[in-house]
Design a protein around this motif. Structure first.
Motif, PDB file in Angstrom:
ATOM      1  N   ARG A   1     -50.961  19.034 -15.232  1.00  0.00           N
ATOM      2  CA  ARG A   1     -50.878  17.846 -14.876  1.00  0.00           C
ATOM      3  C   ARG A   1     -49.722  17.984 -13.802  1.00  0.00           C
ATOM      4  NH1 ARG A   1     -55.226  17.451 -17.025  1.00  0.00           N
ATOM      5  NH2 ARG A   1     -55.831  15.818 -18.508  1.00  0.00           N
ATOM      6  N   VAL A   2     -49.903  17.055 -12.618  1.00  0.00           N
ATOM      7  CA  VAL A   2     -48.932  16.859 -11.761  1.00  0.00           C
ATOM      8  C   VAL A   2     -48.356  15.498 -12.059  1.00  0.00           C
ATOM      9  CG1 VAL A   2     -47.806  16.494  -9.438  1.00  0.00           C
ATOM     10  CG2 VAL A   2     -49.861  18.333  -9.902  1.00  0.00           C
ATOM     11  N   LEU A   3     -46.822  15.319 -12.632  1.00  0.00           N
ATOM     12  CA  LEU A   3     -46.338  14.113 -13.083  1.00  0.00           C
ATOM     13  C   LEU A   3     -45.399  13.731 -12.106  1.00  0.00           C
ATOM     14  CD1 LEU A   3     -45.644  15.707 -16.585  1.00  0.00           C
ATOM     15  CD2 LEU A   3     -47.435  14.072 -16.089  1.00  0.00           C
ATOM     16  N   ASN A   4     -45.577  12.362 -11.690  1.00  0.00           N
ATOM     17  CA  ASN A   4     -44.729  11.715 -10.641  1.00  0.00           C
ATOM     18  C   ASN A   4     -43.253  11.624 -11.386  1.00  0.00           C
ATOM     19  OD1 ASN A   4     -46.723  11.578  -9.134  1.00  0.00           O
ATOM     20  ND2 ASN A   4     -47.762   9.861  -9.688  1.00  0.00           N
ATOM     21  N   HIS A   5     -42.614  12.632 -11.673  1.00  0.00           N
ATOM     22  CA  HIS A   5     -41.495  12.422 -12.145  1.00  0.00           C
ATOM     23  C   HIS A   5     -40.633  13.699 -11.798  1.00  0.00           C
ATOM     24  CE1 HIS A   5     -42.315   8.727 -14.364  1.00  0.00           C
ATOM     25  NE2 HIS A   5     -43.682   9.454 -14.512  1.00  0.00           N
ATOM     26  N   PRO A   6     -39.392  13.657 -11.817  1.00  0.00           N
ATOM     27  CA  PRO A   6     -38.440  14.855 -11.478  1.00  0.00           C
ATOM     28  C   PRO A   6     -38.339  15.911 -12.847  1.00  0.00           C
ATOM     29  CG  PRO A   6     -36.991  13.221 -11.649  1.00  0.00           C
ATOM     30  CD  PRO A   6     -38.280  12.579 -11.687  1.00  0.00           C
ATOM     31  N   VAL A   7     -38.340  17.268 -12.489  1.00  0.00           N
ATOM     32  CA  VAL A   7     -38.447  18.082 -13.558  1.00  0.00           C
ATOM     33  C   VAL A   7     -37.466  17.806 -14.663  1.00  0.00           C
ATOM     34  CG1 VAL A   7     -36.941  19.905 -12.630  1.00  0.00           C
ATOM     35  CG2 VAL A   7     -38.712  20.688 -13.895  1.00  0.00           C
ATOM     36  N   GLU A   8     -36.246  17.499 -14.417  1.00  0.00           N
ATOM     37  CA  GLU A   8     -35.262  17.246 -15.220  1.00  0.00           C
ATOM     38  C   GLU A   8     -35.909  16.166 -16.221  1.00  0.00           C
ATOM     39  OE1 GLU A   8     -30.578  16.041 -15.771  1.00  0.00           O
ATOM     40  OE2 GLU A   8     -31.497  16.013 -13.846  1.00  0.00           O
ATOM     41  N   LYS A   9     -36.251  15.239 -15.824  1.00  0.00           N
ATOM     42  CA  LYS A   9     -37.003  13.931 -16.770  1.00  0.00           C
ATOM     43  C   LYS A   9     -37.978  14.539 -17.420  1.00  0.00           C
ATOM     44  CE  LYS A   9     -38.597   9.420 -17.201  1.00  0.00           C
ATOM     45  NZ  LYS A   9     -38.630   8.166 -16.517  1.00  0.00           N
ATOM     46  N   VAL A  10     -39.049  15.336 -17.035  1.00  0.00           N
ATOM     47  CA  VAL A  10     -39.788  16.156 -17.828  1.00  0.00           C
ATOM     48  C   VAL A  10     -39.522  17.150 -18.909  1.00  0.00           C
ATOM     49  CG1 VAL A  10     -42.137  17.105 -17.832  1.00  0.00           C
ATOM     50  CG2 VAL A  10     -41.630  15.582 -15.791  1.00  0.00           C
TER      51      VAL A  10
ATOM     52  N   ILE B   1     -50.810  15.566 -23.327  1.00  0.00           N
ATOM     53  CA  ILE B   1     -50.385  15.994 -22.101  1.00  0.00           C
ATOM     54  C   ILE B   1     -51.078  14.789 -20.903  1.00  0.00           C
ATOM     55  CG2 ILE B   1     -50.249  17.931 -20.140  1.00  0.00           C
ATOM     56  CD1 ILE B   1     -48.414  18.092 -22.578  1.00  0.00           C
ATOM     57  N   GLY B   2     -52.181  14.502 -21.149  1.00  0.00           N
ATOM     58  CA  GLY B   2     -52.989  13.560 -20.006  1.00  0.00           C
ATOM     59  C   GLY B   2     -52.700  12.436 -20.225  1.00  0.00           C
ATOM     60  N   ASN B   3     -52.443  12.033 -21.431  1.00  0.00           N
ATOM     61  CA  ASN B   3     -52.203  10.506 -21.590  1.00  0.00           C
ATOM     62  C   ASN B   3     -50.845   9.851 -22.108  1.00  0.00           C
ATOM     63  OD1 ASN B   3     -54.695   9.741 -20.502  1.00  0.00           O
ATOM     64  ND2 ASN B   3     -55.441  10.241 -22.535  1.00  0.00           N
ATOM     65  N   MET B   4     -50.525  10.579 -23.246  1.00  0.00           N
ATOM     66  CA  MET B   4     -49.395  10.338 -23.925  1.00  0.00           C
ATOM     67  C   MET B   4     -48.027  10.423 -23.233  1.00  0.00           C
ATOM     68  SD  MET B   4     -50.745  11.004 -27.792  1.00  0.00           S
ATOM     69  CE  MET B   4     -49.371  10.918 -28.816  1.00  0.00           C
ATOM     70  N   LEU B   5     -47.743  11.757 -22.896  1.00  0.00           N
ATOM     71  CA  LEU B   5     -46.646  11.960 -21.928  1.00  0.00           C
ATOM     72  C   LEU B   5     -46.572  11.493 -20.850  1.00  0.00           C
ATOM     73  CD1 LEU B   5     -44.114  13.566 -21.369  1.00  0.00           C
ATOM     74  CD2 LEU B   5     -45.388  15.629 -20.589  1.00  0.00           C
TER      75      LEU B   5
ATOM     76  N   THR C   1     -42.961  23.215 -13.072  1.00  0.00           N
ATOM     77  CA  THR C   1     -42.839  23.819 -11.544  1.00  0.00           C
ATOM     78  C   THR C   1     -42.599  22.505 -10.807  1.00  0.00           C
ATOM     79  OG1 THR C   1     -44.750  25.512 -11.873  1.00  0.00           O
ATOM     80  CG2 THR C   1     -43.761  24.847  -9.574  1.00  0.00           C
ATOM     81  N   GLU C   2     -41.351  22.509 -10.378  1.00  0.00           N
ATOM     82  CA  GLU C   2     -40.767  21.544  -9.331  1.00  0.00           C
ATOM     83  C   GLU C   2     -41.382  21.391  -8.073  1.00  0.00           C
ATOM     84  OE1 GLU C   2     -36.366  19.989  -7.729  1.00  0.00           O
ATOM     85  OE2 GLU C   2     -36.550  21.744  -8.740  1.00  0.00           O
TER      86      GLU C   2
ATOM     87  N   THR D   1     -43.480  16.938 -10.838  1.00  0.00           N
ATOM     88  CA  THR D   1     -43.363  18.212 -11.615  1.00  0.00           C
ATOM     89  C   THR D   1     -44.534  18.464 -12.183  1.00  0.00           C
ATOM     90  OG1 THR D   1     -41.241  17.386 -12.548  1.00  0.00           O
ATOM     91  CG2 THR D   1     -42.427  19.093 -13.714  1.00  0.00           C
ATOM     92  N   LYS D   2     -45.083  19.868 -11.668  1.00  0.00           N
ATOM     93  CA  LYS D   2     -46.338  20.439 -12.213  1.00  0.00           C
ATOM     94  C   LYS D   2     -46.100  20.755 -13.521  1.00  0.00           C
ATOM     95  CE  LYS D   2     -49.875  23.837 -11.797  1.00  0.00           C
ATOM     96  NZ  LYS D   2     -50.260  24.905 -10.802  1.00  0.00           N
ATOM     97  N   LEU D   3     -46.718  20.390 -14.547  1.00  0.00           N
ATOM     98  CA  LEU D   3     -46.775  20.937 -16.338  1.00  0.00           C
ATOM     99  C   LEU D   3     -47.945  21.759 -16.418  1.00  0.00           C
ATOM    100  CD1 LEU D   3     -45.487  20.830 -19.147  1.00  0.00           C
ATOM    101  CD2 LEU D   3     -46.691  18.808 -19.312  1.00  0.00           C
ATOM    102  N   LYS D   4     -47.775  22.773 -16.978  1.00  0.00           N
ATOM    103  CA  LYS D   4     -48.782  23.390 -17.494  1.00  0.00           C
ATOM    104  C   LYS D   4     -48.850  23.850 -18.938  1.00  0.00           C
ATOM    105  CE  LYS D   4     -51.505  28.006 -16.924  1.00  0.00           C
ATOM    106  NZ  LYS D   4     -51.451  29.349 -15.736  1.00  0.00           N
TER     107      LYS D   4
END
Length: 159
Positions: free
Chosen positions: A21-30, A143-147, A105-106, A111-114
């Motif tokens: 998923r690509v999350l609309n948040h900076p890597v530090e927050k993820v 990963i797709g909803n809860m996070l 991945t920033e 952030t891209k989360l795999k």
């Protein structure tokens, strides 16, 4: 380009689940969301303790499809701050050993989360609780909803 047949073959062999998923948040927050005990409790599992340190052991209860109770036993195996977190995943009283890997991945302010969970074939294959489909559904929800929902709820908070 990947052959679409390859994905279905991998799904059928039941050896790993991959959710990206690509999350609309900076890597530090993820990173904080996947490594901070207080944050994990809000979207993942209620862990008694958690430290992103190689060798750290943690466990937590979980429930199967028909109410069976399982104790998950995990040990941190790799930590690269803000890039990678990996831990073993076993079940108390059951054979099998698997690894869960979070790779970040920033991408600018995103952030891209795999997430990869491999070794699923080592678990008992005679229970739907240990089936590839169950793990895939669980990780897709987590990963797709809860996070992402947790990250949106806390976006006004400081990193």
């Amino acid at each position: 380009m990947k052959n679409p047949q390859e994905k279905s073959a991998k799904e059928q062999d039941g050896h790993e689940v991959v959710v990206e998923r690509v999350l609309n948040h900076p890597v530090e927050k993820v990173w904080n969301a996947i490594t901070d005990k207080a944050q994990l409790k809000q979207w993942y599992f209620d862990l008694d303790d958690f430290k992103p340190e190689v060798g750290f052991r943690f466990s937590f209860p979980g429930q199967g499809h028909k109410g069976a109770q399982y104790i998950h036993l995990c040990t941190i195996t790799e930590v690269i701050p803000q890039k990678k977190l990996q831990y073993s995943w076993q079940y108390e009283g059951y054979p099998g050993y698997s690894l869960v890997t979070f790779e970040l991945t920033e991408m600018g302010n995103n952030t891209k989360l795999k997430l990869t969970h491999h070794g699923l074939e080592t678990f008992p294959q005679d229970s739907p609780d240990f089936a590839w489909k169950s793990f895939n559904g669980g990780w897709t929800e987590i990963i797709g909803n809860m996070l992402p929902e947790f990250l949106v709820r806390t976006e006004d908070n400081l990193l």
